[in-house]
Enzyme design. Structure first.
Site, PDB file in Angstrom:
ATOM      1  N   CYS A 114      58.420  21.293   3.105  1.00  0.00           N
ATOM      2  CA  CYS A 114      58.578  22.753   2.964  1.00  0.00           C
ATOM      3  C   CYS A 114      57.793  23.489   1.749  1.00  0.00           C
ATOM      4  CB  CYS A 114      60.250  23.221   2.952  1.00  0.00           C
ATOM      5  SG  CYS A 114      61.170  22.743   4.526  1.00  0.00           S
ATOM      6  N   HIS A 254      61.565  30.312   0.067  1.00  0.00           N
ATOM      7  CA  HIS A 254      61.427  29.395   1.093  1.00  0.00           C
ATOM      8  C   HIS A 254      62.721  29.885   2.054  1.00  0.00           C
ATOM      9  CE1 HIS A 254      61.347  26.347   4.101  1.00  0.00           C
ATOM     10  NE2 HIS A 254      62.176  25.664   3.343  1.00  0.00           N
ATOM     11  N   ASN A 284      63.653  27.969   9.985  1.00  0.00           N
ATOM     12  CA  ASN A 284      62.960  27.403   8.848  1.00  0.00           C
ATOM     13  C   ASN A 284      61.460  26.828   9.470  1.00  0.00           C
ATOM     14  OD1 ASN A 284      61.773  25.724   6.966  1.00  0.00           O
ATOM     15  ND2 ASN A 284      63.653  24.667   6.770  1.00  0.00           N
TER      16      ASN A 284
END
Ligand SMILES: CC(C)(COP(=O)(O)OP(=O)(O)OC[C@H]1O[C@@H](n2cnc3c(N)ncnc32)[C@H](O)[C@@H]1OP(=O)(O)O)[C@@H](O)C(=O)NCCC(=O)NCCS
Length: 334
Positions: A114, A254, A284
């Site tokens: 990520c 994020h 996500n």
């Protein structure tokens, strides 16, 4: 003033197909209310079979070039953050290079889960700051649906597919990337990983029988780490550069879980209207979340030249970090 890497175009690509929480209710033992209250996610987008991360990345890069009004032959380097490359090799960067016709560019991938986009952005920025290149494309993209087990309710509700890209060019007027703080802690590997198919466990009937070709996550451990580290690194980079939350125009975190974003926002002491949040629509998307949120913020006219912008991330590995920049693009023309 020192030469900085300035973002001069930003774009994204999201697949059309939508997988809602209600669709997931029919696939695993979950429900819309649980997913929304625990994560903030309502739906996510899923790329069709037969297409891969490079297809999404190439679409994002084509839009980027159109926005900036330049041809693909002007790109000198493509750096791609991804953990779902089309294949082991060639790199997804190479495949994007071919698909967009960037005949003069070299390219490579960065694997930081990520945090992939921020790690790739830092890498790309060095070639601008050093004077080596004048046009560098940085892509964050993941087809998470290719490594998610849609029988595992712990993970399948979280992830989605997307890619987004920025163009970096030199600026000497204080605009662009001012600082970054990036970190790794490999001892976190056991909590978030995909262990099958690599050199430790090459693909075999056993790796498939053990579901090692799917992402594994210990959600509680990742949550604990993320809440602490993302907030900490975002606050640290601001302090290091003598800024406070009040100086920020936009915080782009994020997008992994709304509760993790909340913790960072509280620590920074900023108002919610300064935070870009689109996790509800996309889930996500791993390396794509930050440039995707940035691209939407830009399109929505939330950014003006000279605005102070902060990115913050955390991810598998563990990896985490933050980037501080002075926004360097005019608002989009209507
Ligand atoms: C995964 C995550 C959403 C789980 O939320 P949580 O509040 O920690 O939930 P828990 O893990 O404590 O699980 C609570 C219960 O819900 C259950 N549950 C898990 N997933 C569920 C789902 N999709 N639907 C319904 N129930 C679910 C669990 O089995 C558990 O049940 P139990 O108490 O009977 O064992 C959360 O831990 C998280 O966001 N972690 C970080 C993930 C992340 O950011 N990953 C990306 C890294 S870049």
């Amino acid at each position: 003033m020192r030469r900085q890497a300035n973002i001069t175009a930003v774009s994204h690509f999201v697949p059309e197909r939508i997988l809602t929480n209600f669709d997931l209710e029919k696939m695993v033992d979950t429900n819309d209310e649980w997913i929304r209250t625990r994560t903030g996610i309502r739906e996510r987008h899923i790329l069709e079979d037969g297409k891969a991360t490079s297809d999404m990345g190439a679409e994002a890069v084509k839009k980027l070039l159109k926005q900036r009004g330049i041809g693909p032959e002007e790109i000198e380097l493509i750096v791609v953050g991804t953990v779902t490359p089309d294949m082991f090799f060639p790199s997804t960067g190479n495949l994007i290079q071919d698909k967009v016709g960037a005949v003069n560019a070299w390219s490579y991938d960065v694997a930081a889960a990520c945090s992939g986009f921020l790690f790739a952005l830092a890498a790309g920025a060095q070639f601008i700051e050093s004077g080596m290149h004048k046009k560098v494309v940085v892509v964050g993209g993941d087809k998470m649906s290719s490594i998610v087990n849609y029988k595992d309710r712990n993970t399948c509700v979280i992830f989605g597919d997307a890619a987004a890209a920025v163009l970096l060019e030199p600026a000497e007027d204080g605009l662009g990337i001012m600082d970054f703080l990036l970190h790794s802690d490999g001892s976190g590997a056991k909590y978030l990983k995909m262990q099958g198919g690599g050199s430790l466990h090459p693909a075999s009937l056993t790796t498939v029988a053990n579901d090692w070709h799917f992402l594994y996550q210990d959600g509680k451990q990742v949550f604990k780490f993320a809440v602490q580290k993302m907030a900490e690194v975002a606050a640290t980079i601001l302090e290091k550069n003598n800024f406070s939350g009040d100086d920020l125009k936009l915080f782009v975190p994020h997008q992994a879980n709304l509760r993790i974003i909340d913790a960072a926002v509280k620590r920074l002491g900023i108002d919610y209207d300064k935070v870009m949040i689109n996790i509800g629509e996309y889930g996500n998307t791993t390396a794509a979340t930050i440039p995707l949120a940035l691209s939407e913020a830009y399109q929505q006219g939330k950014l003006e030249k000279g605005d102070l912008v902060l990115f913050a991330t955390f991810g598998g590995g563990f990896t985490w970090g933050s980037t501080l920049l002075k926004w360097g693009m005019d608002k989009p023309s209507k």
